[in-house]
Design a protein around this motif. Structure first.
Motif, PDB file in Angstrom:
ATOM      1  N   LEU A  95       0.831  -1.207   0.000  1.00 30.03           N
ATOM      2  CA  LEU A  95       0.000   0.000   0.000  1.00 30.03           C
ATOM      3  C   LEU A  95       0.865   1.256   0.000  1.00 30.03           C
ATOM      4  CD1 LEU A  95      -2.770   1.307   0.130  1.00 30.03           C
ATOM      5  CD2 LEU A  95      -2.678   1.152   2.614  1.00 30.03           C
ATOM      6  N   ALA A  96       1.888   1.265   0.881  1.00 32.32           N
ATOM      7  CA  ALA A  96       2.745   2.446   0.985  1.00 32.32           C
ATOM      8  C   ALA A  96       3.400   2.753  -0.358  1.00 32.32           C
ATOM      9  CB  ALA A  96       3.807   2.227   2.055  1.00 32.32           C
ATOM     10  N   PHE A  97       3.892   1.717  -1.018  1.00 29.95           N
ATOM     11  CA  PHE A  97       4.562   1.949  -2.302  1.00 29.95           C
ATOM     12  C   PHE A  97       3.564   2.264  -3.406  1.00 29.95           C
ATOM     13  CE2 PHE A  97       9.096   1.332  -1.933  1.00 29.95           C
ATOM     14  CZ  PHE A  97       9.209   0.835  -0.651  1.00 29.95           C
ATOM     15  N   LEU A  98       2.367   1.706  -3.308  1.00 29.81           N
ATOM     16  CA  LEU A  98       1.369   1.981  -4.340  1.00 29.81           C
ATOM     17  C   LEU A  98       0.935   3.439  -4.280  1.00 29.81           C
ATOM     18  CD1 LEU A  98      -0.188   0.588  -6.613  1.00 29.81           C
ATOM     19  CD2 LEU A  98      -2.096   0.329  -5.051  1.00 29.81           C
ATOM     20  N   ILE A  99       0.867   3.986  -3.057  1.00 30.86           N
ATOM     21  CA  ILE A  99       0.482   5.395  -2.937  1.00 30.86           C
ATOM     22  C   ILE A  99       1.518   6.283  -3.609  1.00 30.86           C
ATOM     23  CG2 ILE A  99       0.199   7.280  -1.268  1.00 30.86           C
ATOM     24  CD1 ILE A  99      -1.005   5.161   0.645  1.00 30.86           C
TER      25      ILE A  99
END
Lengths: 242, 395, 267
Positions: free
Chosen positions: B58-62
């Motif tokens: 999630l963190a990297f997708l954001i």
């Protein structure tokens, strides 16, 4: 139905509605009318201003030059090739004047020798070809013809002829300076042609008071050259070199 | 510059930021696929990293679309990709693939997985935190066995949908490059597959790094069974990835199309360090051999010889090297593909600037940002087993 | 000079050409998804390979012919294009430029295009002798199957009804994908407007009944402009009486800039 599904359903429904509303509001009006693009863009591109008026526009006012050019070797060369973009001039002929390049550097852009140019296309070596003289002196850009270089003496005096042919004196017939009686052709070693032997002969064209075309360089005969004979410094068959 | 390039090719249009984009999305896809190992394929050993992998994804997708956005000539017009996507464009689907993956896969899975936690925390917390947790539940506070059972089932189904979606997310990024027929370095059917497997490699390696480092910082013991399993999967994924890359390489060499000459010059010159040294040797061969020797991938007995502390260190080192290698892959694709002229007659140069929107500092910020987001996420939604909140009926 | 505005006469073979395979696949895909109406209505006449004569007569497809043997490499076209289209002066933004090819006796091929040919070409220092040498003017090929149009994510670049590939500068998001997708290096990124730019065939001039600026100023008529479907214009004559090649035909982009007397080494 599980509570989670209901709650998520609401969240996604809200997002979907926001998306659809934004789409409705933001897609440009004419998008998709004629394809997947903004049809109005074609009109705004078509409305860009002109810079080059086109040769037809020039001919409206400059008819004599256009007619002269249309029969010449430059018939396919549009006016704005040399005179630059002239749409502004066409719109306000009085206030905007297009340039007319007269310097020597301009014509060799097309006519300077380059090995990659198609053979048969007229090319010169800008360094050796009649140095320092503007091309227009000998060639009319609106009806360019290779200047007629007298060739009567070339058969025997080939080296001089080819040297003179690219010099300032290219178009002068040999007989302008030399007296060659007809017998010279039959017995060249017995009957020799004459040579000018005074400074005043050259002064006939190059003196300040001489009656000759204005582009010919002038000197003050009384002070120039310290009393030396002209051909002691200037080689008459290629006067550009000293 | 060397040889002839078309005059318009003087400026490389896609810079360092576009290198980051496939790198970051690759980490997302890889981390998710790792998470799915625990959830769908019931690989018990990697369960400690399940939630961590999800949060990492999630963190990297954001962050993943941010370098793209920063690189656009007109970022303020980026919404057009949702309004009028050109259905013939490989890139037009980006917005939708991204939205699908974020909203339907990742956020949903995390939500179902954490809903119980949110509800319990909303009950315990005070002040604004209470409301934040309550908002995160979306008002769905039912903690009955039936409801929790549904959460579990839904999460499982979403993971099943999520695996092809993760494949789609990164395979698609590969397709954006692989479908450019004008560019012989990019144009390859293998591109999406190579991207996918390198994504899995990088994602597993990233979670392995975060897991080991975070555990050490928390003063806890690294679960070596988990680390061994991660290293094993990393090894397998790397074998597949390396084979695919070699296949692509050999295929090009054997076909020897008109572009082979300029591409050889490219590899021997401009890309020698980033392709041969960083990608092949340091990023692939060294970790591959190390993992093959140390991890239980090839023989279970192999691991016995090496003490856990050393093994852990080697895993960490390998995972870091793998990151360097995968970043080099992205660099070699994106920048390498623009270093040679499409006239196939010359090479150009790329010099990354330090400052500016497309500079090194900006790129560095985009690499650090996901870790800050991850730290925040871990604070709000601890993924560790010991933070498990017992269901207390009286609360 | 070709008048770009009159396109009344399509050759009959053009009108009954079978449907393009890619279009067919698209249509088939749409139909199989069961949403033909939602995406766009399947054009029945196209599928049958029929097209009404009256429609065809009104069509106009712009194209350009370039005779390599006539190009003297003066670079006036590149200069005129910069003047006409507000192209930055820096030597790496060109809608059109001229390349010099020198094929040496030892087989080595040397290509250059200093400032797009605007300032002329310095004498080539011959090493090992020259076998052939010539100039090649380049510009956007306004491909029928333009890869740049295919990849634009938002529909900011498109092919007009008359076959010109244009960029909507108010809609372009500046992703640069089209720059990557063009096999000919014809697109460039405007450092001021931050959008993709390219040759428009001087669309604004065509709209006013003029030919593109590069054609206007070409002193040797190496460039011809006109309607490729028209039977009686100089371009049609050019296409008929020369052996014609296009650049990178293996990429199936179907260019509408046609070269006569083009050397096989040019790409």
């Amino acid at each position: 139905m599980p509570q989670q599904v209901v709650r998520l359903g609401i969240a996604f429904a809200v997002l979907a509605i926001v998306f659809m509303a934004a789409r409705q509001a933001l897609v440009p009006d004419t998008f998709g009318e004629t394809g997947h693009y903004r049809a109005a863009a074609v009109d705004s591109i078509a409305a860009y201003p002109l810079q080059y008026a086109g040769h037809d526009a020039c001919a409206v006012c400059h008819r004599p030059i256009a007619e002269k050019k249309s029969d010449s070797n430059h018939s396919g060369v549009s006016c704005e090739v040399c005179h630059g973009p002239a749409a502004d001039h066409a719109a306000a002929p009085g206030s905007v004047k297009p340039p007319a390049p007269r310097e020597r550097g301009f014509c060799p852009m097309c006519h300077g020798y380059n090995a990659s140019r198609p053979s048969g296309f007229p090319q010169i070596d800008p360094v050796a070809h009649n140095p320092t003289v503007p091309c227009m002196t000998c060639h009319d850009p609106h009806a360019p013809e290779p200047p007629v270089i007298p060739g009567a003496c070339r058969a025997c005096h080939g080296q001089i002829a080819s040297q003179k042919g690219v010099s300032h004196h290219a178009t002068l017939p040999c007989l302008t300076c030399h007296e060659a009686p007809d017998e010279h052709k039959a017995t060249p070693r017995l009957i020799r042609p004459g040579k000018p032997d005074t400074r005043d002969f050259c002064g006939g064209c190059h003196a300040e008071a001489a009656v000759s075309p204005s582009h010919i360089p002038r000197i003050d005969m009384s002070t120039h050259g310290d009393g030396y004979l002209c051909w002691q410094c200037h080689y008459p068959h290629h006067p550009g070199t000293e | 510059m060397q040889g002839y390039i078309y005059p318009n090719e003087f400026e490389l249009r896609w810079s360092l930021l576009i290198v980051l984009y496939p790198y970051l999305t690759g980490l997302v896809a890889g981390a998710f696929i790792l998470a799915s190992l625990a959830r769908v394929f019931n690989v018990k050993e990697v369960e400690p990293t399940y939630r961590l992998a999800l949060l990492t994804a999630l963190a990297f997708l954001i962050v993943a679309p941010l370098p793209l956005l920063a690189h656009l000539g007109h970022p303020e017009r980026s919404y057009e990709i949702f309004l009028t996507p050109n259905r013939k464009s490989a890139m037009a689907m980006f917005g939708f693939v991204y939205a699908w993956y974020l909203m339907v896969v990742l956020l949903l899975e995390i939500w179902f997985d954490y809903r119980r936690d949110f509800v319990l925390r909303a009950r315990e917390a005070t002040g604004p935190l209470k409301w934040i947790y309550y908002a995160l539940t979306l008002g769905s506070t039912d903690l009955s066995d039936r409801a929790l059972g549904f959460d579990d089932k839904a999460g499982r189904w979403i993971t099943i949908i999520g695996i092809p979606s993760a494949f789609l997310l990164h395979g698609y990024v590969g397709f954006i490059f692989g479908s450019v027929k004008a560019n012989p370095w990019w144009s390859s059917v293998l591109m999406p597959v190579v991207f996918l497997f390198s994504a899995i490699v990088s994602g597993i390696a990233l979670v392995l790094i975060i897991y080991i480092v975070a555990t050490l910082f928390r003063g806890k013991q690294v679960d070596m069974a988990c680390a061994d399993k991660l290293a094993t999967f990393l090894f397998y994924a790397m074998v597949v990835d390396f084979s695919l890359e070699m296949l692509d390489f050999i295929h090009r060499l054997y076909e020897s199309e008109e572009s082979i000459e300029i591409l050889s010059q490219l590899i021997e010159g401009r890309l020698f360090v980033s392709l041969i040294v960083l990608q092949m040797v340091l990023g692939t061969l060294v970790p591959l051999i190390s993992l093959g020797v140390v991890s239980p991938a090839l023989s279970w007995r192999g691991t016995r010889k090496v003490p856990a502390e050393v093994r852990r260190l080697i895993y960490l080192g390998c995972a870091l090297l793998v990151q360097v290698g995968i970043f080099s892959i992205r660099w070699n694709v994106v920048i390498g593909g623009q270093l040679f002229s499409k006239s196939l007659r010359g090479l150009t140069v790329y010099k990354a600037e330090l400052l500016g929107v497309e500079g090194l500092l900006m790129a560095g910020a985009f690499v650090i940002l996901p870790f800050i987001i991850l730290w925040l996420l871990v604070k709000i939604m601890p993924p560790w087993a010991e933070n498990e909140i017992p269901t207390s009926p009286e609360a | 000079m070709a008048s770009p505005a009159d396109g009344r006469d399509w050759e009959s073979r053009e009108t009954c050409e079978p449907v393009d395979r890619r279009d067919f696949l698209w249509e088939a895909l749409k139909a199989s998804l069961g949403v033909p109406i939602a995406l766009s209505v399947v054009r029945v006449p196209e599928l049958c390979g029929m097209q009404e004569e009256s429609d065809a007569g009104a069509e106009r497809i712009y194209g350009m012919g370039i005779d390599i043997r006539k190009c003297i490499g003066c670079g006036r076209c590149a200069q005129a294009c910069k003047n006409e289209n507000d192209v930055p002066d820096e030597p790496y933004f060109f809608n059109t430029w001229v390349e010099r090819y020198v094929i040496r006796s030892d087989g080595e091929i040397v290509v250059d295009s200093p400032n797009g040919g605007i300032d002329g070409f310095p004498p080539y220092k011959e090493e090992g002798g020259t076998l052939r040498t010539f100039f090649v003017p380049k510009l956007c090929n306004h491909c029928e199957e333009a890869p740049c149009v295919q990849v634009c994510p938002v529909g900011a670049t498109f092919i007009t009804d008359d076959g010109a590939v244009l960029v909507d500068e108010e809609y372009c998001i500046g992703c640069g994908y089209c720059v990557q997708a063009c096999p000919y290096g014809a697109r460039w990124f405007d450092p001021v407007k931050h959008v993709a730019r390219k040759c428009t065939f001087c669309y604004h001039r065509l709209a006013k009944g003029k030919v593109p600026a590069c054609v206007e100023v070409c002193p040797t008529s190496a460039r011809l402009f006109g309607n490729v479907g028209h039977r009686a214009n100089p371009l049609a004559h050019f296409l008929r009486f020369n052996e014609i090649q296009v650049l990178k035909p293996h990429l199936n982009t179907k260019p509408k800039v046609f070269y006569a007397n083009l050397d096989g080494e040019v790409r």
